[in-house]
Design a protein around this motif. Structure first.
Motif, PDB file in Angstrom:
ATOM      1  N   GLU A  46      38.249  42.055  40.653  1.00 41.53           N
ATOM      2  CA  GLU A  46      36.941  41.398  40.754  1.00 41.53           C
ATOM      3  C   GLU A  46      35.874  42.307  40.387  1.00 41.53           C
ATOM      4  O   GLU A  46      35.156  42.694  41.245  1.00 41.53           O
ATOM      5  N   PRO A  47      35.982  42.957  39.039  1.00 36.43           N
ATOM      6  CA  PRO A  47      34.873  43.771  38.603  1.00 36.43           C
ATOM      7  C   PRO A  47      33.483  43.233  38.730  1.00 36.43           C
ATOM      8  O   PRO A  47      32.624  44.321  39.282  1.00 36.43           O
ATOM      9  N   ARG A  48      33.294  42.080  38.568  1.00 31.69           N
ATOM     10  CA  ARG A  48      31.899  41.525  38.721  1.00 31.69           C
ATOM     11  C   ARG A  48      31.491  41.483  40.216  1.00 31.69           C
ATOM     12  O   ARG A  48      30.389  42.093  40.338  1.00 31.69           O
ATOM     13  N   ALA A  49      32.178  41.332  40.841  1.00 36.92           N
ATOM     14  CA  ALA A  49      31.842  41.342  42.425  1.00 36.92           C
ATOM     15  C   ALA A  49      31.785  42.580  42.906  1.00 36.92           C
ATOM     16  O   ALA A  49      30.748  42.963  43.307  1.00 36.92           O
ATOM     17  N   LEU A  50      32.203  43.836  42.411  1.00 39.92           N
ATOM     18  CA  LEU A  50      32.200  45.074  42.598  1.00 39.92           C
ATOM     19  C   LEU A  50      30.857  45.690  41.793  1.00 39.92           C
ATOM     20  O   LEU A  50      30.217  46.498  42.711  1.00 39.92           O
ATOM     21  N   LEU A  51      30.616  45.229  40.754  1.00 40.42           N
ATOM     22  CA  LEU A  51      29.490  45.621  40.183  1.00 40.42           C
ATOM     23  C   LEU A  51      28.100  45.121  41.064  1.00 40.42           C
ATOM     24  O   LEU A  51      27.447  45.864  41.199  1.00 40.42           O
ATOM     25  N   CYS A  93      31.597  35.334  44.660  1.00 47.77           N
ATOM     26  CA  CYS A  93      31.916  36.506  45.685  1.00 47.77           C
ATOM     27  C   CYS A  93      32.241  35.805  46.784  1.00 47.77           C
ATOM     28  O   CYS A  93      32.766  36.428  47.747  1.00 47.77           O
ATOM     29  N   GLU A  94      32.062  34.709  47.223  1.00 49.21           N
ATOM     30  CA  GLU A  94      32.175  33.588  48.282  1.00 49.21           C
ATOM     31  C   GLU A  94      33.784  33.764  48.583  1.00 49.21           C
ATOM     32  O   GLU A  94      34.699  33.575  47.543  1.00 49.21           O
ATOM     33  N   SER A 100      39.841  29.747  46.306  1.00 49.55           N
ATOM     34  CA  SER A 100      40.212  28.690  45.126  1.00 49.55           C
ATOM     35  C   SER A 100      40.379  29.263  43.859  1.00 49.55           C
ATOM     36  O   SER A 100      41.468  28.764  43.066  1.00 49.55           O
ATOM     37  N   SER A 101      40.033  30.250  43.248  1.00 54.64           N
ATOM     38  CA  SER A 101      40.137  30.958  42.118  1.00 54.64           C
ATOM     39  C   SER A 101      41.668  31.327  42.148  1.00 54.64           C
ATOM     40  O   SER A 101      42.398  31.365  41.173  1.00 54.64           O
ATOM     41  N   ALA A 102      42.025  31.943  43.272  1.00 50.15           N
ATOM     42  CA  ALA A 102      43.404  32.740  43.204  1.00 50.15           C
ATOM     43  C   ALA A 102      44.437  31.497  43.260  1.00 50.15           C
ATOM     44  O   ALA A 102      45.548  31.511  42.517  1.00 50.15           O
ATOM     45  N   GLN A 103      44.176  30.430  44.100  1.00 48.11           N
ATOM     46  CA  GLN A 103      45.147  29.158  43.833  1.00 48.11           C
ATOM     47  C   GLN A 103      45.244  28.616  42.657  1.00 48.11           C
ATOM     48  O   GLN A 103      46.256  28.223  42.054  1.00 48.11           O
ATOM     49  N   GLY A 104      44.046  28.430  41.657  1.00 46.51           N
ATOM     50  CA  GLY A 104      44.072  28.203  40.810  1.00 46.51           C
ATOM     51  C   GLY A 104      44.808  29.102  39.694  1.00 46.51           C
ATOM     52  O   GLY A 104      45.547  28.411  38.496  1.00 46.51           O
ATOM     53  N   VAL A 105      44.688  30.295  39.683  1.00 47.22           N
ATOM     54  CA  VAL A 105      45.365  30.974  38.904  1.00 47.22           C
ATOM     55  C   VAL A 105      47.234  30.992  39.077  1.00 47.22           C
ATOM     56  O   VAL A 105      47.928  30.637  38.220  1.00 47.22           O
ATOM     57  N   CYS A 161      47.022  20.796  34.720  1.00 44.70           N
ATOM     58  CA  CYS A 161      46.727  21.265  35.930  1.00 44.70           C
ATOM     59  C   CYS A 161      45.317  21.510  36.323  1.00 44.70           C
ATOM     60  O   CYS A 161      45.121  21.589  37.636  1.00 44.70           O
ATOM     61  N   ARG A 162      44.474  22.154  35.345  1.00 46.98           N
ATOM     62  CA  ARG A 162      43.018  22.279  35.894  1.00 46.98           C
ATOM     63  C   ARG A 162      42.485  20.852  36.454  1.00 46.98           C
ATOM     64  O   ARG A 162      41.846  20.953  37.333  1.00 46.98           O
ATOM     65  N   ASP A 163      42.483  19.844  35.595  1.00 50.98           N
ATOM     66  CA  ASP A 163      42.206  18.539  36.092  1.00 50.98           C
ATOM     67  C   ASP A 163      42.705  18.123  37.264  1.00 50.98           C
ATOM     68  O   ASP A 163      41.938  17.659  38.242  1.00 50.98           O
TER      69      ASP A 163
END
Length: 185
Positions: A46-51, A93-94, A100-105, A161-163
């Motif tokens: 997660e580069p954005r979170a690390l930034l 970052c929450e 949720s993002s990991a489950q979506g991936v 899948c996204r829906d």
């Protein structure tokens, strides 16, 4: 990575530091540190979170250094430092959002894995490898029209899948691709 988050991070730092030049310095140092981590071989999922975390830590360090040096704080700077401690991280970052993002991936990868072999191959070559339809068709030995159908089928599956992940009602299933019978000689 630089172009993608720079302005967003600069705005974030400018709001908390209230000095555009100091914010630009913090953002530059944040990028330097994150790039150093990436170049060291460590994976940064997660580069954005690390930034954001790096920039926030640099802001806190800057505030502490000014306190130790006995530099007189401007009235706004003191309020800014207090605001910085109470500032919430970006929604991405929450922990819930990350899970949720990991489950979506995982769900999208499972959907891609469930595609028919040739459909999956065309989709991966086009979307992940960035090849145009004509090159995918040439590599796979099929027509460009067939590549378009494979990619459309895969995109529709990913959309469904996204829906489903977003809780939207399922659309009617799409028809499967039909194989043409070889021409008789």
């Amino acid at each position: 990575m630089l172009e993608r988050y720079y302005q967003e991070l600069l705005n974030f730092c400018s709001r908390t530091v209230r000095n555009r030049d100091a914010a630009a310095d913090i953002v530059q140092e944040s990028y330097a540190r994150v790039l150093a981590v990436q170049h060291s071989g460590q994976a940064v999922p997660e580069p954005r979170a690390l930034l954001y975390r790096t920039a926030r830590n640099l802001q806190v360090d800057q505030y502490r250094r000014s306190e130790v040096r006995g530099e007189a704080l401007q009235p706004d700077a003191e309020a800014s430092a207090a605001e910085l401690d109470n500032l919430a991280a970006p929604q991405a970052c929450e922990p819930d959002a990350a899970a949720s993002s990991a489950q979506g991936v995982d769900a999208l990868l499972a959907t891609i894995d469930a595609l028919p072999l040739r459909c999956r191959e065309a989709f991966i070559l086009h979307k992940f490898d960035g090849l145009p339809h004509s090159e995918v068709a040439q590599l796979m030995g099929i027509s460009r029209k067939m590549v378009e159908q494979h990619i459309k089928l895969a995109m529709d599956a990913c959309r469904r899948c996204r829906d489903a992940l977003d809780g939207e009602p399922a659309a009617a299933p799409l028809p499967k691709l039909r194989r043409r019978k070889p021409a008789r000689k």
